[in-house]
Design a protein around this motif. Structure first.
Motif, mmCIF file in Angstrom:
data_model
loop_
_atom_site.group_PDB
_atom_site.id
_atom_site.type_symbol
_atom_site.label_atom_id
_atom_site.label_comp_id
_atom_site.label_asym_id
_atom_site.label_seq_id
_atom_site.Cartn_x
_atom_site.Cartn_y
_atom_site.Cartn_z
ATOM 1 N N MET A 295 0.833 -1.188 0.000
ATOM 2 C CA MET A 295 0.000 0.000 0.000
ATOM 3 C C MET A 295 0.876 1.251 0.000
ATOM 4 S SD MET A 295 -2.979 -0.911 -0.337
ATOM 5 C CE MET A 295 -4.546 -0.494 0.283
ATOM 6 N N VAL A 296 0.267 2.380 -0.099
ATOM 7 C CA VAL A 296 0.963 3.655 -0.198
ATOM 8 C C VAL A 296 1.309 4.168 1.197
ATOM 9 C CG1 VAL A 296 0.749 6.023 -0.997
ATOM 10 C CG2 VAL A 296 -0.264 4.192 -2.315
ATOM 11 N N THR A 297 2.521 4.695 1.332
ATOM 12 C CA THR A 297 2.951 5.233 2.619
ATOM 13 C C THR A 297 3.033 6.749 2.559
ATOM 14 O OG1 THR A 297 5.294 5.166 2.072
ATOM 15 C CG2 THR A 297 4.343 3.167 3.053
ATOM 16 N N SER A 298 3.109 7.354 3.724
ATOM 17 C CA SER A 298 3.239 8.805 3.816
ATOM 18 C C SER A 298 4.534 9.276 3.146
ATOM 19 C CB SER A 298 3.215 9.231 5.281
ATOM 20 O OG SER A 298 3.316 10.614 5.406
ATOM 21 N N GLU A 299 5.582 8.457 3.259
ATOM 22 C CA GLU A 299 6.869 8.813 2.647
ATOM 23 C C GLU A 299 6.752 8.845 1.118
ATOM 24 O OE1 GLU A 299 6.629 6.316 5.003
ATOM 25 O OE2 GLU A 299 7.324 7.587 6.655
ATOM 26 N N GLU A 300 5.998 7.906 0.557
ATOM 27 C CA GLU A 300 5.805 7.885 -0.897
ATOM 28 C C GLU A 300 5.019 9.107 -1.362
ATOM 29 O OE1 GLU A 300 5.786 3.172 -1.991
ATOM 30 O OE2 GLU A 300 4.029 3.982 -0.948
ATOM 31 N N ILE A 301 4.001 9.480 -0.601
ATOM 32 C CA ILE A 301 3.231 10.684 -0.934
ATOM 33 C C ILE A 301 4.135 11.909 -0.871
ATOM 34 C CG2 ILE A 301 1.339 12.199 -0.213
ATOM 35 C CD1 ILE A 301 0.291 9.643 -1.416
ATOM 36 N N GLU A 302 4.968 11.979 0.153
ATOM 37 C CA GLU A 302 5.888 13.104 0.299
ATOM 38 C C GLU A 302 6.868 13.156 -0.870
ATOM 39 O OE1 GLU A 302 9.014 14.996 3.532
ATOM 40 O OE2 GLU A 302 8.083 13.064 3.936
ATOM 41 N N VAL B 120 6.498 11.895 -3.949
ATOM 42 C CA VAL B 120 5.800 12.269 -5.178
ATOM 43 C C VAL B 120 5.453 13.767 -5.170
ATOM 44 C CG1 VAL B 120 3.670 11.928 -6.497
ATOM 45 C CG2 VAL B 120 4.933 9.959 -5.641
ATOM 46 N N SER B 121 5.029 14.275 -4.028
ATOM 47 C CA SER B 121 4.689 15.699 -3.958
ATOM 48 C C SER B 121 5.917 16.570 -4.202
ATOM 49 C CB SER B 121 4.030 16.035 -2.621
ATOM 50 O OG SER B 121 4.942 15.898 -1.554
ATOM 51 N N LYS B 122 7.086 16.126 -3.710
ATOM 52 C CA LYS B 122 8.317 16.880 -3.975
ATOM 53 C C LYS B 122 8.689 16.814 -5.455
ATOM 54 C CE LYS B 122 10.393 16.664 0.588
ATOM 55 N NZ LYS B 122 11.468 16.128 1.420
ATOM 56 N N LEU B 123 8.533 15.640 -6.065
ATOM 57 C CA LEU B 123 8.836 15.500 -7.491
ATOM 58 C C LEU B 123 7.924 16.385 -8.337
ATOM 59 C CD1 LEU B 123 9.398 11.646 -7.782
ATOM 60 C CD2 LEU B 123 11.130 13.435 -8.032
ATOM 61 N N MET B 124 6.666 16.504 -7.902
ATOM 62 C CA MET B 124 5.691 17.311 -8.641
ATOM 63 C C MET B 124 5.726 18.785 -8.219
ATOM 64 S SD MET B 124 2.521 14.640 -8.676
ATOM 65 C CE MET B 124 1.472 15.709 -9.637
ATOM 66 N N LYS B 125 6.594 19.097 -7.235
ATOM 67 C CA LYS B 125 6.735 20.454 -6.705
ATOM 68 C C LYS B 125 5.403 20.977 -6.177
ATOM 69 C CE LYS B 125 10.703 21.442 -9.557
ATOM 70 N NZ LYS B 125 11.349 22.287 -10.515
ATOM 71 N N ILE B 126 4.732 20.122 -5.401
ATOM 72 C CA ILE B 126 3.470 20.481 -4.758
ATOM 73 C C ILE B 126 3.717 20.504 -3.258
ATOM 74 C CG2 ILE B 126 1.100 19.770 -4.321
ATOM 75 C CD1 ILE B 126 1.131 18.348 -7.005
ATOM 76 N N ASP B 127 3.340 21.602 -2.616
ATOM 77 C CA ASP B 127 3.511 21.728 -1.182
ATOM 78 C C ASP B 127 2.352 21.032 -0.474
ATOM 79 O OD1 ASP B 127 4.573 22.497 1.225
ATOM 80 O OD2 ASP B 127 3.710 24.512 1.178
ATOM 81 N N VAL B 128 2.634 19.900 0.161
ATOM 82 C CA VAL B 128 1.618 19.128 0.865
ATOM 83 C C VAL B 128 1.960 19.157 2.347
ATOM 84 C CG1 VAL B 128 0.589 16.849 1.147
ATOM 85 C CG2 VAL B 128 1.234 17.640 -1.125
#
Length: 89
Positions: free
Chosen positions: A1-8, A10-18
C-alpha cells in the motif's frame, strides 16, 4: 500500500507543497479500494461495441496561424510564465 513517505516523495517531485501527507494516504487507499471493487466486477467477457468511422469522414486537419503574441493575450502571466489557479484538495 501507499505510505506517507511515498506521498511526500511524489509531492516533492511534482513540486506540490503538501502539509498533511496522512490525508493523501487515506485518499489514495480509498482510490485503490475502489479499483479492487472494479476488478471484482468480472466483466472480462463483455464486448465493447463502437461505431466504425471512416477516415474520409473526419475533418481536415489544418494549421491556422495565430499572428498575435499569445502570452500577451492571457489574463494572468508573469514574464514568460502563465499563472494557474491553486489546486485544492
Amino acid at each position: 500500500m501507499v505510505t506517507s513517505e511515498e506521498i511526500e516523495r511524489v509531492s516533492k517531485l511534482m513540486k506540490i507543497d503538501v502539509h498533511d501527507h496522512k490525508e493523501y494516504v487515506d485518499k489514495v487507499h480509498a482510490m485503490i479500494d475502489f479499483f479492487d471493487v472494479l476488478d471484482s466486477a468480472e466483466v472480462d467477457s463483455e464486448e465493447i461495441s463502437m461505431q466504425e468511422i471512416l477516415i474520409s469522414n473526419l475533418r481536415k486537419d489544418e494549421h491556422v496561424p495565430f499572428d498575435e503574441n499569445l502570452i500577451e493575450n492571457l489574463n494572468h502571466y508573469k514574464g514568460t510564465y502563465v499563472r494557474a489557479p491553486k489546486m485544492s484538495s
